[in-house]
Design a protein around this motif. Sequence first.
Motif, PDB file in Angstrom:
ATOM      1  N   THR A   1     -11.741  -5.374 -31.052  1.00  0.00           N
ATOM      2  CA  THR A   1     -11.091  -4.092 -30.830  1.00  0.00           C
ATOM      3  C   THR A   1     -10.563  -4.067 -29.401  1.00  0.00           C
ATOM      4  O   THR A   1     -11.280  -4.430 -28.470  1.00  0.00           O
ATOM      5  CB  THR A   1     -12.083  -2.926 -31.012  1.00  0.00           C
ATOM      6  OG1 THR A   1     -12.605  -2.989 -32.344  1.00  0.00           O
ATOM      7  CG2 THR A   1     -11.426  -1.583 -30.780  1.00  0.00           C
TER       8      THR A   1
ATOM      9  N   PHE B   1     -15.777   3.354 -21.293  1.00  0.00           N
ATOM     10  CA  PHE B   1     -14.381   3.231 -21.685  1.00  0.00           C
ATOM     11  C   PHE B   1     -13.698   4.577 -21.729  1.00  0.00           C
ATOM     12  O   PHE B   1     -14.319   5.598 -21.968  1.00  0.00           O
ATOM     13  CB  PHE B   1     -14.265   2.565 -23.061  1.00  0.00           C
ATOM     14  CG  PHE B   1     -14.768   1.157 -23.063  1.00  0.00           C
ATOM     15  CD1 PHE B   1     -13.982   0.137 -22.563  1.00  0.00           C
ATOM     16  CD2 PHE B   1     -16.020   0.859 -23.526  1.00  0.00           C
ATOM     17  CE1 PHE B   1     -14.427  -1.170 -22.557  1.00  0.00           C
ATOM     18  CE2 PHE B   1     -16.485  -0.440 -23.508  1.00  0.00           C
ATOM     19  CZ  PHE B   1     -15.689  -1.452 -23.033  1.00  0.00           C
TER      20      PHE B   1
ATOM     21  N   ARG C   1      -9.938  -2.540 -26.077  1.00  0.00           N
ATOM     22  CA  ARG C   1     -10.561  -1.456 -25.316  1.00  0.00           C
ATOM     23  C   ARG C   1      -9.842  -1.322 -23.982  1.00  0.00           C
ATOM     24  O   ARG C   1      -9.383  -2.303 -23.413  1.00  0.00           O
ATOM     25  CB  ARG C   1     -12.043  -1.745 -25.050  1.00  0.00           C
ATOM     26  CG  ARG C   1     -12.870  -2.024 -26.293  1.00  0.00           C
ATOM     27  CD  ARG C   1     -12.806  -0.935 -27.342  1.00  0.00           C
ATOM     28  NE  ARG C   1     -13.222   0.350 -26.877  1.00  0.00           N
ATOM     29  CZ  ARG C   1     -14.391   0.910 -27.102  1.00  0.00           C
ATOM     30  NH1 ARG C   1     -15.299   0.281 -27.814  1.00  0.00           N
ATOM     31  NH2 ARG C   1     -14.665   2.105 -26.642  1.00  0.00           N
TER      32      ARG C   1
ATOM     33  N   PHE D   1     -18.701  -5.054 -19.172  1.00  0.00           N
ATOM     34  CA  PHE D   1     -18.245  -4.374 -20.381  1.00  0.00           C
ATOM     35  C   PHE D   1     -18.292  -5.257 -21.627  1.00  0.00           C
ATOM     36  O   PHE D   1     -17.985  -4.796 -22.717  1.00  0.00           O
ATOM     37  CB  PHE D   1     -16.821  -3.846 -20.177  1.00  0.00           C
ATOM     38  CG  PHE D   1     -16.746  -2.754 -19.154  1.00  0.00           C
ATOM     39  CD1 PHE D   1     -16.981  -1.436 -19.507  1.00  0.00           C
ATOM     40  CD2 PHE D   1     -16.458  -3.043 -17.831  1.00  0.00           C
ATOM     41  CE1 PHE D   1     -16.915  -0.421 -18.561  1.00  0.00           C
ATOM     42  CE2 PHE D   1     -16.393  -2.043 -16.877  1.00  0.00           C
ATOM     43  CZ  PHE D   1     -16.631  -0.735 -17.247  1.00  0.00           C
TER      44      PHE D   1
ATOM     45  N   ASP E   1     -19.990   4.951 -26.115  1.00  0.00           N
ATOM     46  CA  ASP E   1     -19.669   3.877 -25.173  1.00  0.00           C
ATOM     47  C   ASP E   1     -19.037   4.459 -23.909  1.00  0.00           C
ATOM     48  O   ASP E   1     -17.841   4.514 -23.769  1.00  0.00           O
ATOM     49  CB  ASP E   1     -18.774   2.817 -25.810  1.00  0.00           C
ATOM     50  CG  ASP E   1     -17.555   3.424 -26.483  1.00  0.00           C
ATOM     51  OD1 ASP E   1     -16.677   2.654 -26.858  1.00  0.00           O
ATOM     52  OD2 ASP E   1     -17.487   4.663 -26.617  1.00  0.00           O
TER      53      ASP E   1
ATOM     54  N   SER F   1     -13.216  -6.322 -27.366  1.00  0.00           N
ATOM     55  CA  SER F   1     -14.662  -6.243 -27.563  1.00  0.00           C
ATOM     56  C   SER F   1     -15.090  -7.337 -28.539  1.00  0.00           C
ATOM     57  O   SER F   1     -14.256  -8.070 -29.065  1.00  0.00           O
ATOM     58  CB  SER F   1     -15.049  -4.858 -28.083  1.00  0.00           C
ATOM     59  OG  SER F   1     -14.473  -4.641 -29.347  1.00  0.00           O
ATOM     60  N   GLU F   2     -16.400  -7.424 -28.790  1.00  0.00           N
ATOM     61  CA  GLU F   2     -16.917  -8.468 -29.684  1.00  0.00           C
ATOM     62  C   GLU F   2     -16.324  -8.391 -31.080  1.00  0.00           C
ATOM     63  O   GLU F   2     -16.180  -9.398 -31.753  1.00  0.00           O
ATOM     64  CB  GLU F   2     -18.438  -8.388 -29.757  1.00  0.00           C
ATOM     65  CG  GLU F   2     -19.116  -8.827 -28.489  1.00  0.00           C
ATOM     66  CD  GLU F   2     -20.630  -8.787 -28.602  1.00  0.00           C
ATOM     67  OE1 GLU F   2     -21.144  -8.615 -29.722  1.00  0.00           O
ATOM     68  OE2 GLU F   2     -21.287  -8.932 -27.555  1.00  0.00           O
TER      69      GLU F   2
ATOM     70  N   LEU G   1     -16.374  -7.808 -22.517  1.00  0.00           N
ATOM     71  CA  LEU G   1     -15.037  -8.004 -23.066  1.00  0.00           C
ATOM     72  C   LEU G   1     -14.581  -9.439 -22.874  1.00  0.00           C
ATOM     73  O   LEU G   1     -15.068 -10.159 -22.015  1.00  0.00           O
ATOM     74  CB  LEU G   1     -14.033  -7.077 -22.376  1.00  0.00           C
ATOM     75  CG  LEU G   1     -14.286  -5.580 -22.509  1.00  0.00           C
ATOM     76  CD1 LEU G   1     -13.259  -4.803 -21.711  1.00  0.00           C
ATOM     77  CD2 LEU G   1     -14.269  -5.166 -23.963  1.00  0.00           C
TER      78      LEU G   1
END
Length: 83
Positions: free
Chosen positions: A12, A82, A14, A41, A79, A8-9, A43
């Motif tokens: 993290t 996920f 995911r 998403f 979220d 993720s931004e 990602l």
Amino acid sequence: MVTFSGLSEDNTLRTGKIEYRTTNGKHANELIVLDLITKQFGLSMVFVKGIMEMTEADFMDWIAGRDNLPPQLPEHIDDGGFL
């Protein structure tokens, strides 16, 4: 059904899953699937962990009732895409 992982931004890791459908018996294309996951998403460094092909009957069982009762997420999860 495609299972995947990506960052993720906030970097993290995911893990998630997404339904991917083809028409006319065509095969899934890796670049298209990766682009779809990246955009949907948000990602980066997406890794496809697995692809499970379903028969039409299995898929219809999988989505049975979807139009009548859309899935509800627990209120404490923010979220929904996920696992």
